[in-house]
Design an enzyme around this catalytic site. Structure first.
Site, PDB file in Angstrom:
ATOM      1  N   ARG A   1       0.819  -1.220   0.000  1.00  0.00           N
ATOM      2  CA  ARG A   1       0.000   0.000   0.000  1.00  0.00           C
ATOM      3  C   ARG A   1       0.857   1.276   0.000  1.00  0.00           C
ATOM      4  NH1 ARG A   1      -1.709   1.151   4.904  1.00  0.00           N
ATOM      5  NH2 ARG A   1      -2.787  -0.807   5.331  1.00  0.00           N
TER       6      ARG A   1
ATOM      7  N   TYR B   1     -16.242  19.430  -9.457  1.00  0.00           N
ATOM      8  CA  TYR B   1     -16.751  18.079  -9.755  1.00  0.00           C
ATOM      9  C   TYR B   1     -17.749  17.662  -8.658  1.00  0.00           C
ATOM     10  CZ  TYR B   1     -16.424  12.979 -10.207  1.00  0.00           C
ATOM     11  OH  TYR B   1     -16.707  11.634 -10.329  1.00  0.00           O
TER      12      TYR B   1
ATOM     13  N   ASP C   1      -7.881  21.006  -9.668  1.00  0.00           N
ATOM     14  CA  ASP C   1      -8.171  19.779 -10.405  1.00  0.00           C
ATOM     15  C   ASP C   1      -7.728  20.009 -11.849  1.00  0.00           C
ATOM     16  OD1 ASP C   1      -9.421  17.776 -11.959  1.00  0.00           O
ATOM     17  OD2 ASP C   1     -10.981  17.500 -10.440  1.00  0.00           O
TER      18      ASP C   1
ATOM     19  N   LYS D   1      -9.028   9.561 -16.696  1.00  0.00           N
ATOM     20  CA  LYS D   1      -9.472  10.236 -17.917  1.00  0.00           C
ATOM     21  C   LYS D   1      -8.384  10.158 -18.996  1.00  0.00           C
ATOM     22  CE  LYS D   1     -13.328  11.455 -15.844  1.00  0.00           C
ATOM     23  NZ  LYS D   1     -13.290  10.624 -14.645  1.00  0.00           N
TER      24      LYS D   1
HETATM   25  C1  LIG Z   1     -13.133  17.022 -13.164  1.00  0.00           C
HETATM   26  C2  LIG Z   1     -13.126  15.668 -12.525  1.00  0.00           C
HETATM   27  N1  LIG Z   1     -12.324  15.475 -11.473  1.00  0.00           N
HETATM   28  C3  LIG Z   1     -12.289  14.283 -10.840  1.00  0.00           C
HETATM   29  C4  LIG Z   1     -13.058  13.240 -11.265  1.00  0.00           C
HETATM   30  C5  LIG Z   1     -13.030  11.954 -10.502  1.00  0.00           C
HETATM   31  O1  LIG Z   1     -12.238  11.039 -11.129  1.00  0.00           O
HETATM   32  P1  LIG Z   1     -12.445   9.458 -10.939  1.00  0.00           P
HETATM   33  O2  LIG Z   1     -13.642   9.114 -11.736  1.00  0.00           O
HETATM   34  O3  LIG Z   1     -11.162   8.917 -11.439  1.00  0.00           O
HETATM   35  O4  LIG Z   1     -12.654   9.232  -9.481  1.00  0.00           O
HETATM   36  C6  LIG Z   1     -13.865  13.375 -12.384  1.00  0.00           C
HETATM   37  C7  LIG Z   1     -14.681  12.234 -12.865  1.00  0.00           C
HETATM   38  O5  LIG Z   1     -15.505  12.345 -13.739  1.00  0.00           O
HETATM   39  C8  LIG Z   1     -13.930  14.636 -13.020  1.00  0.00           C
HETATM   40  O6  LIG Z   1     -14.752  14.855 -14.056  1.00  0.00           O
END
Ligand SMILES: Cc1ncc(COP(=O)(O)O)c(C=O)c1O
Length: 405
Positions: free
Chosen positions: A73, A126, A198, A223
Site C-alpha cells: 500500500r 466536480y 483539479d 481520464k
Molecule cells: C473534473 C473531474 N475530477 C475528478 C473526477 C473523478 O475522477 P475518478 O472518476 O477517477 O474518481 C472526475 C470524474 O468524472 C472529473 O470529471
C-alpha cells in the site's frame, strides 16, 4: 533460439536507464519512469503485485520505514514508475498515486484542514468532490464555502483568518468556466493560504499548475492519462512545502493505486500527447461547427470566445482537450431523449478522456450555490474521442435534427 540462452541474454541485458536531464517535454513523457536497466531491458516497468514484502534479517526489518518498499500500500516499483513520470511532466516535487480521481481530491482536502478551519471550493467543482465537502468535511467541523468561479482577485474578500485552502477547477465541471487561476493563486499566496487545482481536463501537457505557483495539482488519471476507459486512477502532485501533508494524508486514508492501473497509467503517458492533439483538433472542429447550429444556444469550449473565461484559457493554457459543453434551446425531456436514444457513435456515460466519444445530459443548476445557474435549457457534456470527426459530426447532426423533429 534456445530458451535458456534467451533467459541468460535477458538477464545480462545492459539496456540503460535514460538520462533525461535537459530533455524536451515529449522526450520526458516518452521515457520518464522507465528503467530498462533494472528490468532486463524491458521498456515498461512491469506490474508488481505486491502486498507482503519480506525482509532478509532483523537488521533489514528495523530499517523500515527508510527502505523504498516495505508494504504494497505504501508503494511498489510500479507506483514509483508512474509517480516519477507524472512528477517529471508536472514539474512537481513529488507525486502520489491514489485509486481514483475522487480519492486524489479527498486526500488533498484532508491534507490541509482540521476542525474549525474554513475552505473555499469553486462553485463549479466536480459533483462528488462537492458531496465530499458536504458529507465528510462538514461532519468533521470544517466550514466549506463555495466561491463564484469568475471571482478572480476579489476572492480576497472571502478569506477569513481560518481559511486554509482554495480548491480550484478549471474549466469547471459541466459549465466549463475558466477561472483566473493566476489571480486567485496570487491572492491566496499573499494571505498564506494553500491552493490546489483539479487539472484532469488540461493534463500537465496543457497546464502546469505548479509553475503558476499553485501548491497542489490533482488529476483523475482515469481520464486522459489512462485514456482507454479501462482503469480508475488518481494522482496528486505537489511542491516541496506541501508534500509531507499530502503524502501523509494519502497514506493515512489508505489510498493507493492498483498494480494494473498504475501500469496502465504509466503506459498511457507514452501516447498522451498524440492523443491529446487529436482530441483537441477534432474537439475544436466539432465545437466550432456546433456554435453555428440553430439548435445550439451556446458552446462552452474554453478555446472559443463564447465560453466564460476564454481570456483566462488563452492566458494560462497551452491547449485544450476534447471535452466541452453545449447549451441547447430545447427544454423538453422527451425531445432530449429522442436525440440521445438514437445516437449511433456517441454513447451516454459519466466519464470522458477515453478513445470513444461520449455525451452526458445535464441541468447544471442544481449543483450551484454561490452563483445561480440561470440557463433553462439542457446542457450536454461532450467528449470527442478518436473516431473520424466527420462521422462524429454526422452523428451529432442527425441527433440535433431528431431534437427539432
Ligand atoms: C473534473 C473531474 N475530477 C475528478 C473526477 C473523478 O475522477 P475518478 O472518476 O477517477 O474518481 C472526475 C470524474 O468524472 C472529473 O470529471
Amino acid at each position: 533460439m534456445n530458451a535458456d540462452k534467451n533467459t541468460n541474454s535477458n538477464a545480462e541485458s545492459s539496456a540503460e536507464n535514460k538520462d533525461l536531464t535537459g530533455k524536451r517535454e515529449q522526450t520526458v513523457l516518452t521515457h520518464a519512469g522507465s528503467k530498462p536497466g533494472e528490468y532486463h531491458g524491458a521498456v515498461n516497468v512491469p506490474v508488481h503485485r505486491m502486498s507482503t514484502i519480506v525482509f532478509d534479517s532483523y537488521d533489514a526489518f528495523e530499517k523500515v520505514p527508510n527502505v523504498p518498499y516495505a508494504y504494497g500500500r505504501a508503494g511498489t516499483p510500479t507506483s514509483a514508475a508512474f509517480e516519477e513520470a507524472i512528477t517529471a511532466i508536472e514539474g512537481a516535487h513529488r507525486s502520489v498515486a491514489t485509486c481514483s480521481g475522487l480519492s486524489a481530491i479527498v486526500a488533498t482536502l484532508l491534507a490541509f484542514v482540521e476542525q474549525g478551519d474554513h475552505i473555499l471550493m469553486t462553485d463549479n467543482c466536480y459533483g462528488p468532490g462537492r458531496k465530499t465537502c458536504e458529507q465528510v468535511l462538514r461532519r468533521f467541523g470544517v466550514e466549506v464555502e463555495y466561491y463564484p468561479p469568475m471571482i478572480g482577485r476579489d476572492i480576497t474578500s472571502m478569506f477569513r483568518p481560518n481559511t486554509k485552502l482554495v480548491f480550484m477547477e478549471a474549466p469547471g465541471s459541466l459549465t466549463f468556466e475558466v477561472q483566473d487561476i493566476g489571480a486567485i493563486t496570487t491572492a491566496a499566496k499573499a494571505a498564506g493560504i494553500k491552493t490546489a487545482i483539479d487539472n484532469s481536463w488540461a493534463t500537465p501537457l496543457n497546464l502546469k499548475p505548479l509553475d503558476l505557483g499553485i501548491d497542489v495539482s490533482v488529476m483523475s488519471a482515469t481520464k486522459y492519462v489512462c485514456g482507454h476507459s479501462d482503469a480508475m486512477l488518481g494522482v496528486v502532485s505537489t511542491n516541496a512545502e506541501s508534500w509531507n501533508a499530502v503524502k501523509r494524508s494519502a497514506l493515512m486514508l489508505g489510498l493507493c493505486g492498483g498494480s494494473e492501473e498504475l501500469y496502465l497509467g504509466a503506459r498511457g503517458l507514452r501516447t498522451l500527447r498524440p492523443r491529446m492533439e487529436q482530441h483537441q483538433k477534432a474537439g475544436l472542429k466539432i465545437a466550432t461547427w456546433l456554435s453555428t447550429h440553430k439548435e445550439v444556444k451556446r458552446v462552452l469550449h474554453p478555446a472559443l470566445p463564447t465560453c466564460p473565461g476564454h481570456e483566462n484559457w488563452k492566458k494560462y493554457y497551452k491547449g485544450a482537450s476534447g471535452t466541452f459543453g453545449i447549451l441547447l434551446h430545447e427544454t423538453r425531456r422527451e425531445n432530449i431523449a429522442r436525440m440521445l436514444d438514437g445516437m449511433s457513435l456517441f454513447s451516454m456515460g459519466f466519464s470522458w478522456g477515453g478513445f470513444e466519444s461520449l455525451l452526458f445530459p445535464e441541468q447544471p443548476g442544481h449543483a450551484r450555490s454561490a452563483v445561480p445557474w440561470t440557463e433553462d435549457g439542457f446542457s450536454l457534456r461532450i467528449h470527442i474521442g478518436l473516431e473520424d470527426p466527420a462521422d462524429l459530426k454526422a452523428d451529432l447532426s442527425a441527433g440535433l435534427d431528431r431534437l427539432a423533429a
